[in-house]
Design a protein around this motif. Structure first.
Motif, PDB file in Angstrom:
ATOM      1  N   SER A  36       0.810  -1.229   0.000  1.00 55.24           N
ATOM      2  CA  SER A  36       0.000   0.000   0.000  1.00 55.24           C
ATOM      3  C   SER A  36       0.842   1.277   0.000  1.00 55.24           C
ATOM      4  N   LYS A  37       2.130   1.147  -0.263  1.00 58.34           N
ATOM      5  CA  LYS A  37       2.995   2.341  -0.274  1.00 58.34           C
ATOM      6  C   LYS A  37       2.452   3.414  -1.207  1.00 58.34           C
ATOM      7  N   THR A  38       2.554   4.633  -0.779  1.00 60.05           N
ATOM      8  CA  THR A  38       2.100   5.860  -1.467  1.00 60.05           C
ATOM      9  C   THR A  38       0.579   5.975  -1.575  1.00 60.05           C
ATOM     10  N   GLU A  57       4.606  -1.864   3.499  1.00 59.63           N
ATOM     11  CA  GLU A  57       4.970  -0.447   3.334  1.00 59.63           C
ATOM     12  C   GLU A  57       6.467  -0.325   3.114  1.00 59.63           C
ATOM     13  N   ASN A  58       6.869   0.669   2.304  1.00 64.58           N
ATOM     14  CA  ASN A  58       8.277   0.869   1.966  1.00 64.58           C
ATOM     15  C   ASN A  58       8.950   2.031   2.660  1.00 64.58           C
ATOM     16  N   TYR A  59       8.170   2.992   3.113  1.00 63.70           N
ATOM     17  CA  TYR A  59       8.738   4.216   3.651  1.00 63.70           C
ATOM     18  C   TYR A  59       8.360   4.301   5.110  1.00 63.70           C
ATOM     19  N   ILE A 162      13.524 -15.500   3.340  1.00 63.60           N
ATOM     20  CA  ILE A 162      14.245 -14.544   2.494  1.00 63.60           C
ATOM     21  C   ILE A 162      13.290 -13.783   1.580  1.00 63.60           C
ATOM     22  N   MET A 163      13.740 -12.614   1.181  1.00 62.33           N
ATOM     23  CA  MET A 163      12.981 -11.758   0.264  1.00 62.33           C
ATOM     24  C   MET A 163      13.911 -11.297  -0.840  1.00 62.33           C
ATOM     25  N   ALA A 164      13.374 -11.131  -2.031  1.00 59.20           N
ATOM     26  CA  ALA A 164      14.191 -10.572  -3.110  1.00 59.20           C
ATOM     27  C   ALA A 164      13.333  -9.861  -4.137  1.00 59.20           C
ATOM     28  N   VAL A 218       3.548 -13.403  -2.097  1.00 61.26           N
ATOM     29  CA  VAL A 218       3.705 -12.456  -3.204  1.00 61.26           C
ATOM     30  C   VAL A 218       3.332 -11.068  -2.699  1.00 61.26           C
ATOM     31  N   ARG A 219       4.079 -10.074  -3.174  1.00 68.34           N
ATOM     32  CA  ARG A 219       3.895  -8.695  -2.716  1.00 68.34           C
ATOM     33  C   ARG A 219       3.312  -7.879  -3.869  1.00 68.34           C
ATOM     34  N   VAL A 220       2.035  -7.591  -3.794  1.00 64.28           N
ATOM     35  CA  VAL A 220       1.348  -6.973  -4.927  1.00 64.28           C
ATOM     36  C   VAL A 220       0.851  -5.573  -4.577  1.00 64.28           C
ATOM     37  N   GLY A 221       1.351  -4.585  -5.318  1.00 63.59           N
ATOM     38  CA  GLY A 221       0.913  -3.203  -5.126  1.00 63.59           C
ATOM     39  C   GLY A 221      -0.017  -2.771  -6.245  1.00 63.59           C
ATOM     40  N   THR A 222       0.595  -2.507  -7.407  1.00 60.49           N
ATOM     41  CA  THR A 222      -0.150  -2.002  -8.559  1.00 60.49           C
ATOM     42  C   THR A 222      -1.371  -2.854  -8.901  1.00 60.49           C
ATOM     43  N   GLY A 223      -1.237  -4.145  -8.833  1.00 63.30           N
ATOM     44  CA  GLY A 223      -2.328  -5.050  -9.192  1.00 63.30           C
ATOM     45  C   GLY A 223      -3.540  -4.927  -8.281  1.00 63.30           C
TER      46      GLY A 223
HETATM   47  C1  LIG Z   1       6.607  -1.568  -4.563  1.00 63.77           C
HETATM   48  C2  LIG Z   1       7.053  -2.909  -4.158  1.00 63.77           C
HETATM   49  C3  LIG Z   1       6.268  -4.051  -4.431  1.00 63.77           C
HETATM   50  C4  LIG Z   1       4.988  -3.988  -5.240  1.00 63.77           C
HETATM   51  O1  LIG Z   1       5.267  -3.740  -6.579  1.00 63.77           O
HETATM   52  P1  LIG Z   1       4.100  -3.776  -7.695  1.00 63.77           P
HETATM   53  O2  LIG Z   1       4.854  -3.949  -8.953  1.00 63.77           O
HETATM   54  O3  LIG Z   1       3.377  -2.477  -7.613  1.00 63.77           O
HETATM   55  O4  LIG Z   1       3.232  -4.938  -7.383  1.00 63.77           O
HETATM   56  C5  LIG Z   1       6.724  -5.257  -3.959  1.00 63.77           C
HETATM   57  N1  LIG Z   1       7.863  -5.368  -3.245  1.00 63.77           N
HETATM   58  C6  LIG Z   1       8.639  -4.318  -2.962  1.00 63.77           C
HETATM   59  C7  LIG Z   1       9.876  -4.505  -2.167  1.00 63.77           C
HETATM   60  C8  LIG Z   1       8.257  -3.063  -3.412  1.00 63.77           C
HETATM   61  O5  LIG Z   1       9.052  -2.016  -3.141  1.00 63.77           O
END
Ligand SMILES: *Cc1c(COP(=O)(O)O)cnc(C)c1O
Length: 235
Positions: A36-38, A57-59, A162-164, A218-223
């Motif tokens: 949900s960043k930004t 969140e990233n920030y 782990i994360m990548a 899975v880490r999904v923002g835009t989708g």
């Molecule tokens: C922004 C971000 C995501 C999500 O990216 P989308 O392409 O928007 O799904 C996932 N992981 C990390 C570490 C991010 O910074």
């Protein structure tokens, strides 16, 4: 008309189900982290109302504001997934449930010291720079066993995996190659640390090959939330 957040979540969850089944995996073995960043708090609430509980969140500052504003939703689970400056680690230790982006021992030590003893241990992943990119954070694969052993001994941290973020490419064979190397690292880690259960990989553009290779988160923002505005927010 663009889809609502609730529709997007439903779509992603059904994609996850199909992708997992195609890979002979249990759909429930892949968790969805909504990034949900930004995005405004109202978007997080819409996702929450649709049943989503894990948010990334990233920030630091933005994340902390959201954690506080939504503290009344006690089953929300907050994951910090962004770059960590050491002078901000305290806020991550105090406010978040998870941290995916530990990329050096010093940060792990700070988080361990700053996590209060009456809090549940911070659930952590080590970030691996799987394609050796200068622009990306993360340890090298060779460094993983040593840093994992150190973190495993820290009482206020629980090592989960782990994360990548593999190199950006739309070539599916290249995406698969990075994800498979991560899956091998993850399996090797599990032989020493059997409780490790998180392989955090796959974003909006590549959940298919990520799940095929064994992603468990899975880490999904835009989708889910749509495009982000281009100007990146800084801490
Ligand atoms: C922004 C971000 C995501 C999500 O990216 P989308 O392409 O928007 O799904 C996932 N992981 C990390 C570490 C991010 O910074």
């Amino acid at each position: 008309m663009s889809n609502t957040i609730a529709q997007n979540i439903e779509n992603i969850l059904s994609q996850i189900t199909v992708l997992a089944q195609d890979a002979d995996r249990e759909p429930a073995s892949v968790q969805l982290l909504a990034v949900s960043k930004t995005k405004p708090i109202s978007d997080v609430i819409q996702a929450y109302d649709a049943g989503q509980r894990h948010f990334g969140e990233n920030y630091v500052q933005e994340g902390v504001e959201k954690v506080h504003a939504l503290a009344h939703l006690s089953d929300l689970v907050w994951h910090f997934i962004g770059p960590i400056q050491s002078n901000k680690s305290k806020f991550i230790a105090e406010c978040f449930d998870w941290c995916h982006s530990i990329d050096r021992l010093k940060i792990a030590q700070r988080l361990n010291n700053q996590r209060a003893v009456d809090q549940k241990p911070l659930q952590v992943c080590i970030q691996v720079n799987i394609d050796n990119e200068v622009t990306k954070a993360g340890i090298t694969p060779e460094e993983l066993p040593a840093i994992a052993s150190q973190i495993a001994q820290m009482p206020q941290l629980t090592l989960r995996g782990i994360m990548a973020i593999p190199k950006a490419t739309s070539i599916i064979t290249e995406q698969r190659d990075s994800f498979e190397r991560l899956a091998h690292l993850y399996q090797a880690l599990q032989t020493n640390f059997p409780d490790v259960d998180i392989l955090s990989m796959g974003m909006s553009g590549d959940i298919g090959p990520a799940i095929e290779a064994g992603s468990t988160m899975v880490r999904v923002g835009t989708g889910i939330f749509g495009q982000r505005t281009p100007s990146p927010k800084k801490d």
